[in-house]
Design a protein around this motif. Structure first.
Motif, PDB file in Angstrom:
ATOM      1  N   LEU A 201       0.831  -1.206   0.000  1.00 55.23           N
ATOM      2  CA  LEU A 201       0.000   0.000   0.000  1.00 55.23           C
ATOM      3  C   LEU A 201       0.863   1.253   0.000  1.00 55.23           C
ATOM      4  CD1 LEU A 201      -2.709  -1.086   2.625  1.00 55.23           C
ATOM      5  CD2 LEU A 201      -3.031  -0.879   0.150  1.00 55.23           C
ATOM      6  N   ASP A 202       1.880   1.277   0.862  1.00 58.43           N
ATOM      7  CA  ASP A 202       2.758   2.453   0.944  1.00 58.43           C
ATOM      8  C   ASP A 202       3.516   2.668  -0.364  1.00 58.43           C
ATOM      9  OD1 ASP A 202       1.909   2.809   3.516  1.00 58.43           O
ATOM     10  OD2 ASP A 202       3.693   1.944   4.455  1.00 58.43           O
ATOM     11  N   ALA A 203       3.827   1.574  -1.048  1.00 51.59           N
ATOM     12  CA  ALA A 203       4.534   1.674  -2.325  1.00 51.59           C
ATOM     13  C   ALA A 203       3.591   2.072  -3.462  1.00 51.59           C
ATOM     14  CB  ALA A 203       5.209   0.350  -2.654  1.00 51.59           C
ATOM     15  N   ARG A 204       2.308   2.175  -3.140  1.00 52.11           N
ATOM     16  CA  ARG A 204       1.276   2.561  -4.110  1.00 52.11           C
ATOM     17  C   ARG A 204       1.303   1.639  -5.337  1.00 52.11           C
ATOM     18  NH1 ARG A 204       3.439   6.621  -1.717  1.00 52.11           N
ATOM     19  NH2 ARG A 204       5.047   7.008  -3.285  1.00 52.11           N
ATOM     20  N   VAL A 205       1.480   0.345  -5.058  1.00 52.22           N
ATOM     21  CA  VAL A 205       1.388  -0.671  -6.098  1.00 52.22           C
ATOM     22  C   VAL A 205      -0.076  -0.804  -6.503  1.00 52.22           C
ATOM     23  CG1 VAL A 205       1.665  -3.129  -6.593  1.00 52.22           C
ATOM     24  CG2 VAL A 205       3.420  -1.910  -5.282  1.00 52.22           C
ATOM     25  N   ASP A 206      -0.318  -0.885  -7.796  1.00 45.56           N
ATOM     26  CA  ASP A 206      -1.686  -1.070  -8.278  1.00 45.56           C
ATOM     27  C   ASP A 206      -2.113  -2.501  -7.985  1.00 45.56           C
ATOM     28  OD1 ASP A 206      -4.092  -1.211  -9.562  1.00 45.56           O
ATOM     29  OD2 ASP A 206      -3.393  -0.340 -11.457  1.00 45.56           O
ATOM     30  N   LEU A 207      -2.867  -2.672  -6.918  1.00 43.08           N
ATOM     31  CA  LEU A 207      -3.241  -4.015  -6.476  1.00 43.08           C
ATOM     32  C   LEU A 207      -4.132  -4.730  -7.479  1.00 43.08           C
ATOM     33  CD1 LEU A 207      -3.903  -3.251  -2.693  1.00 43.08           C
ATOM     34  CD2 LEU A 207      -1.826  -4.164  -3.752  1.00 43.08           C
ATOM     35  N   ASN A 208      -4.828  -3.969  -8.310  1.00 43.56           N
ATOM     36  CA  ASN A 208      -5.685  -4.589  -9.324  1.00 43.56           C
ATOM     37  C   ASN A 208      -4.872  -5.282 -10.409  1.00 43.56           C
ATOM     38  OD1 ASN A 208      -8.570  -3.906  -8.686  1.00 43.56           O
ATOM     39  ND2 ASN A 208      -7.712  -1.834  -8.666  1.00 43.56           N
TER      40      ASN A 208
END
Length: 476
Positions: A149-156
């Protein structure tokens, strides 16, 4: 951490400065005292009216108190000078001892670190949403999810199979401990207060091949700024260099070479103006990476047959005899490493790791050794510590910049794109012991137990292989 300016030459110089201050104060006091209290030449001393006996008795307590206060003020003045001397010496001296608690205070904490909130409504893929909900509900997996989340990875966009492999935090801490490891914190202030103008200081990276030097460089470039340099030269001069001027992969057994070798053409750069964050990696997994990409290391090996190969198997022994190659004095397959201007011989891959990091651990000049694995699981804390140790600070009022794609750039230098590791790949790959012994034979692991430097293993908190490694673990 901010620089405190140029250092003095030690206690003698500091002490003479304090004495000069005292003497100067005495001279000023005498210069003010003599003209106001004495008459010169043939003039007579002035006398006031004679006091009565009662008046003299009344003034006696006052004169006694005045004398007492004079002694107290003089004593306080000397105490103040002592304090100035102590602070001046400790903060300016090149090297000094720091207690454990003081060292811990140099480790970058959570202050200013911003965390992203988990919002399930932003997940549009139902399968991924289901997996993430389970992960979020598991306290032992929440820390790893928080990193994504902190790395702002696109989880989708994450492969659901990768999400299912996210390690538990207890698995991570079982392998690496619950906090990052730093070697060299006691040298931070020595660098900040050396004789070089703090505006000319740089933070940079070093480390042998396959240890995450590019990752640390990207993290520093994206998040660190050397404040004194920016004050002098403007915001474009942030004081972060991709690699040390002596070469990030170059060993440091030759101090003359380190001082004279130049990876940059800038004439103003010097070795002593650069503070290196030095990356190290678990030696067993590091050797596996060397099998995938050798860089300047040369040793007899066949990736499809046996690698990492410390002790030759029968098929390798035949090839060694055929090519008239000898084993090292330790009975292992030797390694020769080619650098820009010299070559270095090592008894084995493991001895290559020993030799390289033993040199960096024993140098007297400032540097900070950090584990690659901590860059994966504690990226903000490690980046902040390296940056502040060099006298810099993290960028204000902006999110921390993670490196979510491979930090290795270019086909020629770092192998095939398909072999490179993204952030979630790294979290999965390094989050457990799984795969640590893949490719080794039992004879190799016996060699590891006997020859890995125990001081380095303790220093970096890496584990020796157990005596009862399963066949399954050896297969990976």
């Amino acid at each position: 951490m901010r620089s405190l300016g140029s250092r003095t030459s030690g206690p003698n110089r500091t002490n003479s400065g304090a004495l000069a201050t005292i003497n100067s104060a005495d001279e000023e006091s005498d210069a003010g005292y003599l003209p106001s209290q004495r008459w010169h030449g043939s003039e007579r001393r002035r006398r006031g009216p004679r006091q009565s006996k009662a008046a003299q008795q009344a003034s006696a307590p006052f004169e006694s108190n005045t004398l007492l206060w004079t002694f107290l003020l003089v004593g306080l003045a000397f105490c103040g000078l002592d304090i100035i001397y102590i602070v001046h010496y400790v903060m300016r001296n090149d090297r000094f001892d720091i207690g454990t608690d003081d060292l811990r205070s140099l480790i970058g904490g959570d202050e200013g670190i911003m965390h992203e909130e988990f919002d399930i409504s932003k997940i549009t893929n139902p399968k991924i949403a289901e997996i993430l909900a389970e992960i979020h509900a598991d306290p032992d997996k929440q820390p790893v999810l928080q990193l994504l989340l902190d790395a702002r990875v696109d989880l989708n966009e994450i492969d659901p199979s990768k999400l299912l492999q996210i390690p538990k935090w207890s698995d991570v801490t079982a392998v690496y401990g619950s906090e990052p490891v730093f070697v060299g914190l006691e040298t931070c202030l020595a660098f900040q207060n050396n004789a070089i103008d703090p505006a000319e200081h740089f933070v940079t990276t070093a480390g042998t091949f396959n240890t995450g030097t590019n990752l640390l460089s990207e993290l520093l470039i994206g998040n660190c700024r050397m404040t004194e340099r920016i004050k002098k030269y403007g915001p474009s001069q942030r004081g972060v260099r991709w690699q040390a001027i002596w070469g990030k992969h170059t060993p440091v057994f030759n101090e003359t070479f380190r001082q004279q070798h130049r990876t940059y053409k800038d004439d103003f750069l010097t070795a002593n103006a650069m503070f290196a964050g030095v990356t190290v990696r678990d030696p067993l997994k590091w050797a596996q990476s060397m099998c995938r990409h050798e860089y300047g290391a040369n040793w007899h090996h066949d990736k499809s047959l046996h690698c990492p190969n410390l002790i030759p198997i029968p098929a390798e022994q035949e090839l060694l005899v055929k090519h008239h190659l000898n084993l090292s004095k330790t009975g292992a397959i030797p390694v020769e490493v080619h650098y820009a201007e010299f070559n270095v011989q090592h008894d084995s891959l493991i001895d290559f790791w020993n030799d390289w990091y033993r040199e960096y651990a024993n140098v007297k000049w400032p540097r900070l050794l950090v584990r690659f694995e901590d860059l994966v699981f504690f990226p903000q804390q490690v980046t902040k510590t390296v940056c502040e140790c060099a006298g810099g600070e993290l960028n204000h009022n902006r999110p921390f910049k993670f490196i979510v794609e491979s930090a290795k750039k270019g086909d020629a230098a770092h192998g095939k794109l398909s072999d490179r590791t993204t952030y979630i790949d790294a979290l999965v790959k390094y989050g457990t012991e799984q795969g640590r012994y893949k490719g080794y034979t039992r004879e190799d692991l016996d060699y590891v137990r006997k020859h890995l430097d125990p001081k380095l293993m303790e220093l970096f908190h890496y584990k020796y292989p157990d005596d009862d490694i399963s066949d399954e673990a050896l297969r990976g």
